[in-house]
Design an enzyme around this catalytic site. Sequence first.
Site, PDB file in Angstrom:
ATOM      1  CG  ASN A  29      77.868   2.294  43.012  1.00  0.00           C
ATOM      2  OD1 ASN A  29      76.660   2.365  42.761  1.00  0.00           O
ATOM      3  ND2 ASN A  29      78.795   2.424  42.073  1.00  0.00           N
ATOM      4  CG  PHE A  88      81.787   3.242  45.808  1.00  0.00           C
ATOM      5  CD1 PHE A  88      80.932   4.159  46.406  1.00  0.00           C
ATOM      6  CD2 PHE A  88      82.635   3.685  44.799  1.00  0.00           C
ATOM      7  CE1 PHE A  88      80.925   5.496  46.009  1.00  0.00           C
ATOM      8  CE2 PHE A  88      82.632   5.011  44.396  1.00  0.00           C
ATOM      9  CZ  PHE A  88      81.776   5.928  45.007  1.00  0.00           C
ATOM     10  N   GLY A  89      81.441  -0.158  48.899  1.00  0.00           N
ATOM     11  CA  GLY A  89      80.936  -1.502  49.166  1.00  0.00           C
ATOM     12  C   GLY A  89      81.023  -1.926  50.613  1.00  0.00           C
ATOM     13  CG  ASP A  95      76.096  -4.800  46.042  1.00  0.00           C
ATOM     14  OD1 ASP A  95      77.021  -5.436  45.487  1.00  0.00           O
ATOM     15  OD2 ASP A  95      75.944  -3.567  45.903  1.00  0.00           O
ATOM     16  CG  HIS A  99      75.627  -0.735  38.826  1.00  0.00           C
ATOM     17  ND1 HIS A  99      76.197  -1.052  40.037  1.00  0.00           N
ATOM     18  CD2 HIS A  99      75.810   0.598  38.666  1.00  0.00           C
ATOM     19  CE1 HIS A  99      76.706   0.046  40.582  1.00  0.00           C
ATOM     20  NE2 HIS A  99      76.488   1.064  39.771  1.00  0.00           N
TER      21      HIS A  99
HETATM   22 ZN   LIG Z   1      76.088  -2.648  41.650  1.00  0.00          ZN
END
Ligand SMILES: [Zn+2]
Length: 453
Positions: A286, A331-332, A313, A187
């Site tokens: 992210n 985040f996400g 993801d 990452h």
């Molecule tokens: Zn990641």
Amino acid sequence: MSSAATTTYVLRGARPLGGDPVDLVLADGVVAELAPVGAARAADDDGTVVVDATGLVALPGLVDLHTHLREPGREDAETIASGTRAAAAGGFTAVHAMANTTPVADTAGVVEQVWRLGRDAGWVDVHPVGAVSVGLAGEQLAELGAMADSAARVRVFSDDGKCVDDPILMRRALEYVKAFDGVVAQHAQEPRLTEGAQMNEGVVSAELGLAGWPAVAEEAIIARDVLLAEHVGSRLHVCHLSTAGSVEIVRWAKGRGIDVTAEVTPHHLVLTDDLARGYDPTFKVNPPLRTAADVEAVREGLADGTIDIVATDHAPHAREDKDCEWAAAAFGMTGLETALSVVQQTMVDTGRMTWADVARVLSSAPARIGRIDTGERAQGRPLEVGEPANVTLVDPAARRVVDGAGQATASTNTPFQGRELPGAVVATFLRGRATVLDGAPVEAVAAGRGVGA
Ligand SMILES: [Zn+2]
């Protein structure tokens, strides 16, 4: 696996990889026959189910190298059962479950727990990703060898969510995984350059007054890591690259012969940082959504093979972690049930990729990177007689409006809410067993777990 327990399916008129229609016969867990339409011998047998697959594209079951299933620890956002049901609905037959759970998947015990829960749920094969560092703390190498030797047979290691920023730790991890042909999935986020960052650094972040996340924070780590991988002669995988510069670096590294692979997410293939203007935290992710120029660069990189795979993801979050102001939100975004449609929209319907390319970036290449492409439970194999019957049937002519509330995932943070997307998964087969039929998960899968698996 007993043949008596497995239904024989004739997928009548299916188009393997978008090619000419055939009868695709699935029996005893394998592709048993490829016959001219209407000529499949098995069609007349007792108990055979004939599926009208006219106009449907048959793909090898999709494989996700980057899924967050949240269990153990955040079962309010997703469980292994709900996340893998969502995966099947999205056409997947295998997912790699990221290690940033609570507890972290940094021991043989935790990865075996995740692997067992996945097997018991029965929707897809669950391959746990092992953490690189103990507790994702970035200080001490986790028990990589013990995880590799465990029943879960871990081959992919990642601190995803966090960057392995210490170059010594990264070097040791790259060296260690060589012993069992593993890979470190990085990452790429230089932590000092992204302290407090909320979105892509650029015109929009300046306008909104949100702390920016510069492209160089991603690119600097990728540049360092490809050189480290070259130095130690190991294999590197770059998670969710998102900038034009990252594509350039990976292209350069591959040209130099460095053993690097890279992934892009569906959302980075289509969405841009303009979406932050509404301050809707659904679009907080992210790495952050980037610019239109970056979107064009990642599409080009995927089309020319610089980027090897699309990985979702998939990052489900409980409502309270997303229904808040931008700065406080997690985040996400979710992605398992929209990934194939986004790839069709951005790459196939635009003429940049064929369905054979889709099979490569969403099935065979991720299976090979994760080293799950051989053996009895092999994934990402070609649709040929004798191969495991992992098959996804997609209707490319379908259109649907995305509604997070109607999805199989336990979370509703889809960035495509209310958008019309092309394509729909009609059926998914895991080793010949239907996990999705007529566009809906086959609920008996959970009850009949292990059958044919
Ligand atoms: Zn990641």
